[in-house]
Motif scaffolding. Structure first.
Motif, short mmCIF file in Angstrom:
data_model
loop_
_atom_site.label_atom_id
_atom_site.label_comp_id
_atom_site.label_asym_id
_atom_site.label_seq_id
_atom_site.Cartn_x
_atom_site.Cartn_y
_atom_site.Cartn_z
N THR A 127 34.54 50.27 56.77
CA THR A 127 35.69 50.03 55.90
C THR A 127 35.45 48.75 55.14
OG1 THR A 127 37.24 51.17 57.39
CG2 THR A 127 38.17 49.57 55.83
N ALA A 128 35.69 48.79 53.82
CA ALA A 128 35.46 47.60 53.00
C ALA A 128 36.34 47.67 51.76
CB ALA A 128 33.99 47.51 52.59
N ILE A 129 36.58 46.51 51.17
CA ILE A 129 37.23 46.46 49.87
C ILE A 129 36.17 46.70 48.81
CG2 ILE A 129 38.57 45.06 48.25
CD1 ILE A 129 40.12 45.84 50.74
N GLU A 130 36.36 47.72 48.00
CA GLU A 130 35.46 48.02 46.91
C GLU A 130 36.22 47.94 45.60
OE1 GLU A 130 33.40 51.72 47.39
OE2 GLU A 130 32.85 51.34 49.49
N VAL A 131 35.54 47.59 44.55
CA VAL A 131 36.16 47.49 43.22
C VAL A 131 35.70 48.68 42.38
CG1 VAL A 131 36.39 46.13 41.11
CG2 VAL A 131 36.30 44.99 43.34
N HIS A 132 36.66 49.45 41.91
CA HIS A 132 36.37 50.61 41.08
C HIS A 132 37.28 50.57 39.86
CE1 HIS A 132 33.74 52.56 44.00
NE2 HIS A 132 34.58 52.14 44.93
N GLU A 133 36.68 50.81 38.69
CA GLU A 133 37.43 50.73 37.43
C GLU A 133 38.19 49.41 37.33
OE1 GLU A 133 38.59 53.81 35.16
OE2 GLU A 133 36.62 54.59 35.65
N GLY A 134 37.59 48.35 37.88
CA GLY A 134 38.19 47.03 37.79
C GLY A 134 39.29 46.73 38.78
N GLN A 135 39.53 47.65 39.74
CA GLN A 135 40.63 47.48 40.69
C GLN A 135 40.11 47.49 42.13
OE1 GLN A 135 43.71 46.78 39.68
NE2 GLN A 135 43.11 47.03 37.53
#
Length: 403
Positions: free
Chosen positions: A45-53
């Motif tokens: 589980t991780a925080i990922e950035v997609h489309e700037g979010q």
């Protein structure tokens, strides 16, 4: 939100899930995504950035599906325990699954047990997936029926089922017992694309998408080989897949290798640059449930030439923003390309402006508004994904029966 494919995978279902998740985060929602891991390894589980979010992405242990050039799948015998664990940890208000095959099936079954509101979206056509299985010849039709039966079992658990176009909704209803399927466009950030309405200094035909057999890119190459050499037409193919080596060989056999550029996977900046540069967009695929790539081309002000198949006529209004040809009719495809490359600028401009007008109905904010309403269980009209979808279809309620 869960599915069997998500970024960094490059396909329509992954792009839709990514865009929808990012749009919801931007509106202030807490979004968790469940998808197979992009490489071998344990659950993570991780925080990922997609489309700037930024969003929380739960990657499940996965294996490579070797008949396919890149697809990975979560372990089927572990999906329900994994789904149960995640739902108990996250305690979501809504589960929205993007595929019924593994991840969506597990999330759907466990969500129903917990009384969590469940929405399902179908991007899958069995005919596309079977090319990467041993089900050929007499095994093909039974395999297609089995695939639709499996889809019906999982989507039948959902309180609302959606798919990108009216044609795709009709297709699902024809092959399953499901009724009241919502046609909701995948949506697009239209203002992220740059049309060029100036007269062209070169003739460029662009294809964007997976380079796989169901896209029938060979028809584009064969049509390009029929064009008058004086037109000096360049072919740009952006995307990658198992058919690329065969298509490169075909271009050489046709004597047009010097005019065909295979860009492979390309960064977003290059993609948008080529959309602005191109003269016309070609989509010879016969199995599009919507075609985000075609919408991107329309948002870039391009006329479209595509196969008269599945959902493409919802986007390509013949004679208005482009032209349709019957699948397999390569001479007609070449004739339509010639027509676009030789028409006066004012006629080309009319096609381009109509593409911009049609795609305006697919703005991502309309899609987000509609899904938010479905998530809340509100009565919403059945949104249309093009003017042609609107003809003769009534509105639907989110509590339509699935019996």
């Amino acid at each position: 939100m869960g599915g069997d494919t998500f970024a960094p995978d490059v396909n329509g279902a992954a792009k839709f899930a990514e865009r929808l998740a990012a749009g919801l985060v931007e509106r202030g929602h807490e979004v968790h995504v469940v998808a197979p891991g992009a490489e071998s390894g344990p659950n993570s589980t991780a925080i990922e950035v997609h489309e700037g979010q930024p969003m929380t992405v739960h990657r499940l242990r996965s294996w490579r599906w070797y008949p396919h050039p890149w697809l990975r799948y979560a372990l089927p015998w572990r999906i329900e325990p994994n789904a149960a664990r995640l739902l108990d940890e996250i305690k979501p208000d809504v589960v929205h699954f993007q595929s019924h095959i593994v991840v969506g099936r597990g999330l759907a079954r466990e969500a129903v047990k917990r009384g969590i509101r469940l929405i399902g979206t179908n991007h899958f056509m069995p005919e596309n997936g079977l090319q990467f299985t041993p089900f050929i010849g007499p095994l093909r039709e039974p395999a297609i029926r089995a695939a639709w039966n499996a889809a019906a079992r999982t989507f039948g658990l959902a309180e609302a089922v959606t798919t990108p176009t009216r044609k795709a909704a009709d297709y699902i209803e024809r092959y399953t017992y499901l009724k009241g399927v919502y046609p909701i466009s995948c949506g697009l950030h239209i203002d992220h694309y740059t049309p060029n309405l100036e007269p062209r200094s070169e003739n460029v035909v662009l294809f964007l998408g997976r380079v796989e057999s169901e896209k029938h890119i060979d028809e584009l190459l064969r049509a390009a080989a029929m064009l008058d050499p004086e037109l000096d037409v360049k072919v740009e193919i952006i995307g990658d897949g198992e058919q690329r080596p065969a298509l490169e060989r075909l271009a050489a056999q046709l004597g047009i290798s010097h005019r065909v550029h295979f860009a492979g996977h390309a960064p977003e900046s290059y993609l948008k640059q080529q959309l602005t540069r191109a003269s016309v967009f070609a989509m010879p695929s016969r199995a599009e449930l919507q075609s985000i790539a075609t919408m991107e081309a329309m948002a870039s002000g391009l006329p479209i030439i595509g196969a008269n198949a599945m959902a493409l006529p919802h986007l390509i209004h013949d004679g208005e923003n482009g032209y349709l040809y019957e699948p397999g009719d390569v001479p007609r495809f070449a004739e339509l390309l010639t027509k676009v490359f030789t028409m006066p600028h004012d006629e080309l401009l009319a096609l381009k402006r109509e593409s911009l007008s049609i795609v305006a109905d697919h703005d991502i904010n309309r899609t987000l508004d509609t899904f938010e309403a479905l998530y809340r269980g509100e009565h919403v009209p059945a949104p249309v994904s093009s003017e042609s979808d609107a003809r003769g279809h009534d509105t639907q309620s989110t509590d339509s029966s699935r019996d």
